[in-house]
Write an enzyme that holds these catalytic residues in place. Structure first.
Site, PDB file in Angstrom:
ATOM      1  N   GLU A  16     -21.325  -7.320 -24.473  1.00  0.00           N
ATOM      2  CA  GLU A  16     -21.091  -7.605 -25.891  1.00  0.00           C
ATOM      3  C   GLU A  16     -20.553  -6.343 -26.563  1.00  0.00           C
ATOM      4  OE1 GLU A  16     -23.987  -9.671 -28.776  1.00  0.00           O
ATOM      5  OE2 GLU A  16     -23.899  -7.627 -29.561  1.00  0.00           O
ATOM      6  N   TYR A  49     -19.599 -11.107 -34.767  1.00  0.00           N
ATOM      7  CA  TYR A  49     -19.022 -11.366 -36.081  1.00  0.00           C
ATOM      8  C   TYR A  49     -20.046 -11.062 -37.168  1.00  0.00           C
ATOM      9  CZ  TYR A  49     -17.841 -13.740 -40.333  1.00  0.00           C
ATOM     10  OH  TYR A  49     -17.609 -14.008 -41.652  1.00  0.00           O
ATOM     11  N   HIS A  77     -17.750 -14.635 -31.382  1.00  0.00           N
ATOM     12  CA  HIS A  77     -18.911 -15.107 -32.140  1.00  0.00           C
ATOM     13  C   HIS A  77     -18.416 -15.702 -33.462  1.00  0.00           C
ATOM     14  CE1 HIS A  77     -22.050 -12.203 -30.149  1.00  0.00           C
ATOM     15  NE2 HIS A  77     -21.105 -12.546 -29.291  1.00  0.00           N
ATOM     16  N   GLY A 108     -26.229 -17.136 -38.039  1.00  0.00           N
ATOM     17  CA  GLY A 108     -26.135 -15.850 -38.741  1.00  0.00           C
ATOM     18  C   GLY A 108     -27.404 -15.626 -39.527  1.00  0.00           C
ATOM     19  N   ASP A 109     -27.603 -14.402 -39.967  1.00  0.00           N
ATOM     20  CA  ASP A 109     -28.802 -14.095 -40.744  1.00  0.00           C
ATOM     21  C   ASP A 109     -28.579 -14.433 -42.205  1.00  0.00           C
ATOM     22  OD1 ASP A 109     -30.608 -13.277 -38.765  1.00  0.00           O
ATOM     23  OD2 ASP A 109     -29.494 -11.396 -38.544  1.00  0.00           O
ATOM     24  N   HIS A 151     -37.380 -17.189 -32.182  1.00  0.00           N
ATOM     25  CA  HIS A 151     -36.659 -16.685 -33.350  1.00  0.00           C
ATOM     26  C   HIS A 151     -37.698 -16.317 -34.417  1.00  0.00           C
ATOM     27  CE1 HIS A 151     -34.290 -16.955 -37.113  1.00  0.00           C
ATOM     28  NE2 HIS A 151     -33.342 -16.460 -36.355  1.00  0.00           N
ATOM     29  N   GLN A 178     -31.425 -13.472 -26.755  1.00  0.00           N
ATOM     30  CA  GLN A 178     -31.775 -12.274 -27.512  1.00  0.00           C
ATOM     31  C   GLN A 178     -32.265 -11.228 -26.523  1.00  0.00           C
ATOM     32  OE1 GLN A 178     -31.443 -10.190 -29.739  1.00  0.00           O
ATOM     33  NE2 GLN A 178     -32.273 -11.238 -31.531  1.00  0.00           N
TER      34      GLN A 178
HETATM   35  P1  FAD Z   1     -30.189 -21.493 -35.553  1.00  0.00           P
HETATM   36  O1  FAD Z   1     -29.991 -22.096 -34.218  1.00  0.00           O
HETATM   37  O2  FAD Z   1     -29.707 -22.256 -36.726  1.00  0.00           O
HETATM   38  O3  FAD Z   1     -31.752 -21.172 -35.690  1.00  0.00           O
HETATM   39  C1  FAD Z   1     -32.278 -20.509 -36.839  1.00  0.00           C
HETATM   40  C2  FAD Z   1     -33.738 -20.940 -37.057  1.00  0.00           C
HETATM   41  O4  FAD Z   1     -33.787 -22.339 -37.366  1.00  0.00           O
HETATM   42  C3  FAD Z   1     -34.645 -20.781 -35.842  1.00  0.00           C
HETATM   43  O5  FAD Z   1     -35.918 -20.403 -36.301  1.00  0.00           O
HETATM   44  C4  FAD Z   1     -34.693 -22.164 -35.184  1.00  0.00           C
HETATM   45  O6  FAD Z   1     -35.930 -22.392 -34.549  1.00  0.00           O
HETATM   46  C5  FAD Z   1     -34.484 -23.091 -36.366  1.00  0.00           C
HETATM   47  N1  FAD Z   1     -33.632 -24.248 -36.044  1.00  0.00           N
HETATM   48  C6  FAD Z   1     -32.569 -24.282 -35.186  1.00  0.00           C
HETATM   49  N2  FAD Z   1     -32.003 -25.509 -35.186  1.00  0.00           N
HETATM   50  C7  FAD Z   1     -32.704 -26.264 -36.067  1.00  0.00           C
HETATM   51  C8  FAD Z   1     -32.586 -27.608 -36.523  1.00  0.00           C
HETATM   52  N3  FAD Z   1     -31.633 -28.417 -36.048  1.00  0.00           N
HETATM   53  N4  FAD Z   1     -33.482 -28.046 -37.468  1.00  0.00           N
HETATM   54  C9  FAD Z   1     -34.441 -27.237 -37.964  1.00  0.00           C
HETATM   55  N5  FAD Z   1     -34.608 -25.936 -37.535  1.00  0.00           N
HETATM   56  C10 FAD Z   1     -33.745 -25.460 -36.629  1.00  0.00           C
HETATM   57  N6  FAD Z   1     -25.632 -12.572 -36.017  1.00  0.00           N
HETATM   58  C11 FAD Z   1     -24.469 -12.275 -36.657  1.00  0.00           C
HETATM   59  O7  FAD Z   1     -24.432 -12.223 -37.884  1.00  0.00           O
HETATM   60  N7  FAD Z   1     -23.324 -12.057 -35.937  1.00  0.00           N
HETATM   61  C12 FAD Z   1     -23.276 -12.109 -34.586  1.00  0.00           C
HETATM   62  O8  FAD Z   1     -22.225 -11.903 -33.983  1.00  0.00           O
HETATM   63  C13 FAD Z   1     -24.489 -12.414 -33.872  1.00  0.00           C
HETATM   64  N8  FAD Z   1     -24.514 -12.514 -32.519  1.00  0.00           N
HETATM   65  C14 FAD Z   1     -25.682 -12.871 -31.880  1.00  0.00           C
HETATM   66  C15 FAD Z   1     -25.678 -13.027 -30.486  1.00  0.00           C
HETATM   67  C16 FAD Z   1     -26.845 -13.374 -29.808  1.00  0.00           C
HETATM   68  C17 FAD Z   1     -26.816 -13.548 -28.299  1.00  0.00           C
HETATM   69  C18 FAD Z   1     -28.059 -13.568 -30.539  1.00  0.00           C
HETATM   70  C19 FAD Z   1     -29.335 -13.926 -29.816  1.00  0.00           C
HETATM   71  C20 FAD Z   1     -28.060 -13.429 -31.927  1.00  0.00           C
HETATM   72  C21 FAD Z   1     -26.893 -13.081 -32.621  1.00  0.00           C
HETATM   73  N9  FAD Z   1     -26.854 -12.962 -34.005  1.00  0.00           N
HETATM   74  C22 FAD Z   1     -25.676 -12.646 -34.659  1.00  0.00           C
HETATM   75  C23 FAD Z   1     -28.083 -13.148 -34.803  1.00  0.00           C
HETATM   76  C24 FAD Z   1     -28.270 -14.624 -35.264  1.00  0.00           C
HETATM   77  O9  FAD Z   1     -27.224 -14.992 -36.120  1.00  0.00           O
HETATM   78  C25 FAD Z   1     -29.625 -14.707 -35.968  1.00  0.00           C
HETATM   79  O10 FAD Z   1     -30.659 -14.561 -35.038  1.00  0.00           O
HETATM   80  C26 FAD Z   1     -29.846 -15.931 -36.851  1.00  0.00           C
HETATM   81  O11 FAD Z   1     -31.005 -15.681 -37.661  1.00  0.00           O
HETATM   82  C27 FAD Z   1     -30.087 -17.230 -36.102  1.00  0.00           C
HETATM   83  O12 FAD Z   1     -28.945 -17.685 -35.517  1.00  0.00           O
HETATM   84  P2  FAD Z   1     -28.997 -19.008 -34.575  1.00  0.00           P
HETATM   85  O13 FAD Z   1     -27.618 -19.319 -34.218  1.00  0.00           O
HETATM   86  O14 FAD Z   1     -30.005 -18.845 -33.496  1.00  0.00           O
HETATM   87  O15 FAD Z   1     -29.533 -20.066 -35.669  1.00  0.00           O
END
Ligand code: FAD
Length: 294
Positions: A16, A49, A77, A108-109, A151, A178
């Site tokens: 990455e 991203y 991403h 994303g956060d 998460h 992660q």
């Molecule tokens: P989601 O899958 O939407 O999950 C977020 C939360 O909601 C979790 O607690 C999950 O349990 C819950 N959830 C998921 N789906 C549902 C649903 N359908 N209904 C209800 N609850 C649900 N951040 C950046 O800004 N840029 C990056 O480039 C980036 N790259 C990353 C790469 C990796 C490999 C990882 C592990 C993380 C990365 N992140 C990045 C961080 C990531 O964006 C954050 O961890 C963010 O808070 C959650 O993203 P997610 O896609 O897992 O979200």
């Protein structure tokens, strides 16, 4: 080529990188870092991203550079927090034009210090994946993020894994995890995910630890567990940069060798754009890695 097709026939090695803020750093990334990484024949290089306030155009620009100059596949991403369907379409259209076929779809956060609800066409990464599957059917192989230690917002690991299954059903064809420092944690997580019906490849994400402050930052951001052994080594040599780097190198090398011995689907290394350290790491494990990633 789609990364899911590569994963169907071999174990993958991937790195990455993140788009730097400054142009001169971007030039170094393109002219040196990616070239150095290419020497290890990674199957794909993912480009973050949004982290560190970077713009999306830098992500697509670097993904395009990889597409055109490296044998590795770019994995761009894409986050959906505070985004719209038209913005997602714009990015997908740009990536398609550049020949980038792989997307890491993320939420994303959540932005801090904003008042009121964050307006977005998508609530979760799975919502965006479902949209892209519908709108861009077959153009991209999509991946998702997963969390061996859950998460931070998830009430527990089982619930988080249920959502992982929803991500798979929404079209995500593999997962990048992660970072974690305790392989046992990953093996337990893998078992749980498989039992819950997650069948696609799950690639462990490894963050080489090279300095003391970085370890603490990672714990803060991810809430990950640090094995007492590593913590003790780091505490003992807190003020000795060289010693910390040597310990980090040996620890990360062993962590990867152990994952390989346990036949994981691939290894994804959070390079932090440090190709010098990646060289040392890959040299350390070259014999086993050569056989595993062949
Ligand atoms: P989601 O899958 O939407 O999950 C977020 C939360 O909601 C979790 O607690 C999950 O349990 C819950 N959830 C998921 N789906 C549902 C649903 N359908 N209904 C209800 N609850 C649900 N951040 C950046 O800004 N840029 C990056 O480039 C980036 N790259 C990353 C790469 C990796 C490999 C990882 C592990 C993380 C990365 N992140 C990045 C961080 C990531 O964006 C954050 O961890 C963010 O808070 C959650 O993203 P997610 O896609 O897992 O979200």
């Amino acid at each position: 080529m789609k990364i899911s097709e590569i994963l169907a026939r071999k174990k993958t090695l991937s790195f990455e990188i993140f788009p730097p803020k400054r142009e001169d750093e971007t030039f170094t990334l393109i002219s040196e870092t990616i070239k150095n990484m290419d020497a290890w024949s990674p199957d794909f290089i993912s480009v973050t991203y949004g982290a560190l306030g970077n713009t999306l155009s830098n992500t697509t620009r670097i993904a395009r550079h990889i597409r055109e100059n490296s044998k590795a596949e770019p994995l761009a991403h894409l986050t959906c927090v505070a985004s719209t369907t038209s913005k997602v379409d714009e990015v997908c259209s740009e990536l398609k034009e550049y020949g980038v076929e792989n997307l890491l779809t993320l939420r994303g956060d959540m932005p801090r210090n904003t008042e009121g609800p964050v307006l977005s066409d998508f609530r979760h990464a799975s919502d965006m994946a479902r949209y892209i599957t519908w709108k861009w059917n077959g153009v991209f192989a999509m991946a998702g993020a997963c969390y061996p230690e859950k998460h931070p917002e998830a009430p527990n690991l089982s619930t988080d894994i249920e959502y992982m299954k929803i991500k798979q059903d929404a079209g995500m064809e593999f997962f990048n995890s992660q970072l974690f420092f305790d392989n046992e944690v990953f093996y337990h997580f893998l078992l749980k995910a498989r039992k819950a019906g997650v069948t696609v490849p799950i690639i462990p994400g490894i963050m080489p630890v090279t300095n003391y402050a970085q370890l603490d930052r990672m714990i803060q951001i991810t809430g990950c567990n640090v094995p007492l052994k590593l913590r003790n080594y780091f505490d003992r040599y807190k003020d000795d940069k060289e010693a910390i780097e040597e310990i980090g190198l040996i620890f990360t090398s062993y962590q990867i060798l152990d994952l390989i011995a346990n036949d994981v689907d691939g290894i994804h290394i959070y390079s932090m754009n440090k190709s010098g350290f990646i060289n040392k790491l890959m040299q350390n494990i070259s014999y086993v890695a050569d056989k595993f990633f062949r």
